[in-house]
Design a protein around this motif. Sequence first.
Motif, PDB file in Angstrom:
ATOM      1  N   VAL A 174      -1.726  17.086  -9.816  1.00 14.17           N
ATOM      2  CA  VAL A 174      -1.870  15.980  -8.883  1.00 14.17           C
ATOM      3  C   VAL A 174      -0.514  15.284  -8.799  1.00 14.17           C
ATOM      4  CG1 VAL A 174      -3.025  13.813  -8.361  1.00 14.17           C
ATOM      5  CG2 VAL A 174      -4.305  15.688  -9.435  1.00 14.17           C
ATOM      6  N   TYR A 175      -0.019  15.136  -7.592  1.00 11.37           N
ATOM      7  CA  TYR A 175       1.285  14.517  -7.370  1.00 11.37           C
ATOM      8  C   TYR A 175       1.084  13.062  -6.931  1.00 11.37           C
ATOM      9  CZ  TYR A 175       3.693  18.931  -7.884  1.00 11.37           C
ATOM     10  OH  TYR A 175       4.214  20.089  -8.393  1.00 11.37           O
ATOM     11  N   TYR A 176       1.774  12.180  -7.638  1.00 13.77           N
ATOM     12  CA  TYR A 176       1.661  10.748  -7.383  1.00 13.77           C
ATOM     13  C   TYR A 176       2.990  10.200  -6.871  1.00 13.77           C
ATOM     14  CZ  TYR A 176      -2.563  10.959 -10.250  1.00 13.77           C
ATOM     15  OH  TYR A 176      -3.794  11.268 -10.763  1.00 13.77           O
ATOM     16  N   CYS A 177       2.906   9.457  -5.802  1.00 11.84           N
ATOM     17  CA  CYS A 177       4.089   8.787  -5.265  1.00 11.84           C
ATOM     18  C   CYS A 177       4.198   7.394  -5.888  1.00 11.84           C
ATOM     19  CB  CYS A 177       3.955   8.667  -3.755  1.00 11.84           C
ATOM     20  SG  CYS A 177       5.263   7.719  -2.951  1.00 11.84           S
TER      21      CYS A 177
ATOM     22  N   GLY B 193      -2.628   9.704  -5.288  1.00 15.43           N
ATOM     23  CA  GLY B 193      -2.408  11.071  -5.736  1.00 15.43           C
ATOM     24  C   GLY B 193      -2.879  12.086  -4.714  1.00 15.43           C
ATOM     25  N   THR B 194      -2.194  13.218  -4.685  1.00 14.93           N
ATOM     26  CA  THR B 194      -2.579  14.324  -3.815  1.00 14.93           C
ATOM     27  C   THR B 194      -2.493  15.620  -4.610  1.00 14.93           C
ATOM     28  OG1 THR B 194      -2.171  15.386  -1.663  1.00 14.93           O
ATOM     29  CG2 THR B 194      -0.232  14.644  -2.867  1.00 14.93           C
TER      30      THR B 194
ATOM     31  N   GLN C   3       0.846  -1.189   0.000  1.00 14.08           N
ATOM     32  CA  GLN C   3       0.000   0.000   0.000  1.00 14.08           C
ATOM     33  C   GLN C   3       0.888   1.248   0.000  1.00 14.08           C
ATOM     34  OE1 GLN C   3      -0.550  -2.408   2.702  1.00 14.08           O
ATOM     35  NE2 GLN C   3      -1.714  -3.502   1.147  1.00 14.08           N
ATOM     36  N   VAL C   4       0.465   2.240  -0.768  1.00 14.05           N
ATOM     37  CA  VAL C   4       1.202   3.500  -0.869  1.00 14.05           C
ATOM     38  C   VAL C   4       0.223   4.634  -0.584  1.00 14.05           C
ATOM     39  CG1 VAL C   4       2.576   4.998  -2.351  1.00 14.05           C
ATOM     40  CG2 VAL C   4       2.740   2.498  -2.595  1.00 14.05           C
ATOM     41  N   VAL C   5       0.518   5.426   0.432  1.00 12.41           N
ATOM     42  CA  VAL C   5      -0.399   6.481   0.857  1.00 12.41           C
ATOM     43  C   VAL C   5       0.339   7.813   0.913  1.00 12.41           C
ATOM     44  CG1 VAL C   5      -1.934   7.287   2.669  1.00 12.41           C
ATOM     45  CG2 VAL C   5      -1.758   4.837   2.188  1.00 12.41           C
ATOM     46  N   GLU C   6      -0.186   8.800   0.176  1.00  8.31           N
ATOM     47  CA  GLU C   6       0.392  10.143   0.151  1.00  8.31           C
ATOM     48  C   GLU C   6      -0.386  11.071   1.068  1.00  8.31           C
ATOM     49  OE1 GLU C   6       0.550   9.322  -4.557  1.00  8.31           O
ATOM     50  OE2 GLU C   6      -1.083   9.284  -3.106  1.00  8.31           O
ATOM     51  N   SER C   7       0.268  12.133   1.473  1.00  8.93           N
ATOM     52  CA  SER C   7      -0.391  13.187   2.239  1.00  8.93           C
ATOM     53  C   SER C   7       0.388  14.483   2.058  1.00  8.93           C
ATOM     54  CB  SER C   7      -0.489  12.821   3.719  1.00  8.93           C
ATOM     55  OG  SER C   7       0.802  12.653   4.262  1.00  8.93           O
TER      56      SER C   7
END
Length: 120
Positions: free
Chosen positions: A92-95, A113-114, A3-7
């Motif tokens: 939108v920035y994606y990790c 995305g954030t 899982q990959v979670v951005e903030s």
Amino acid sequence: QVQVVESGGGLVQPGGSLRLSCAASGSIFYIYAMGWYRQAPGKQRELVATITSDDNTNYRDSVKGRFTISRDNAKNTVYLQMNSLKPDDTAVYYCYVDAMNLPQPRRNYWGQGTQVTVSS
């Protein structure tokens, strides 16, 4: 599964700063690299910055000197410090996480995305 979670996204005035965070979790065997892409409306997704497992970094020319990517290996977390933000940074920035999750082969895992909006 990984899982990959951005903030950390949001609205900021030109010249301001934001710090994005991205944490990877799950049954990760090894992380080779982490980084950020961005996509503005009507444009293709573009690479912003990457950092490898041995801390080699790479930036797109338009963010050099303004953005700094860093990584906490113990936490499987990558950060993007963005200073002197410009309206053109709006996207939108994606990790992504380049990792091996055995027994699956090495691949990129993506966050949701954030949104980063730079506007007065």
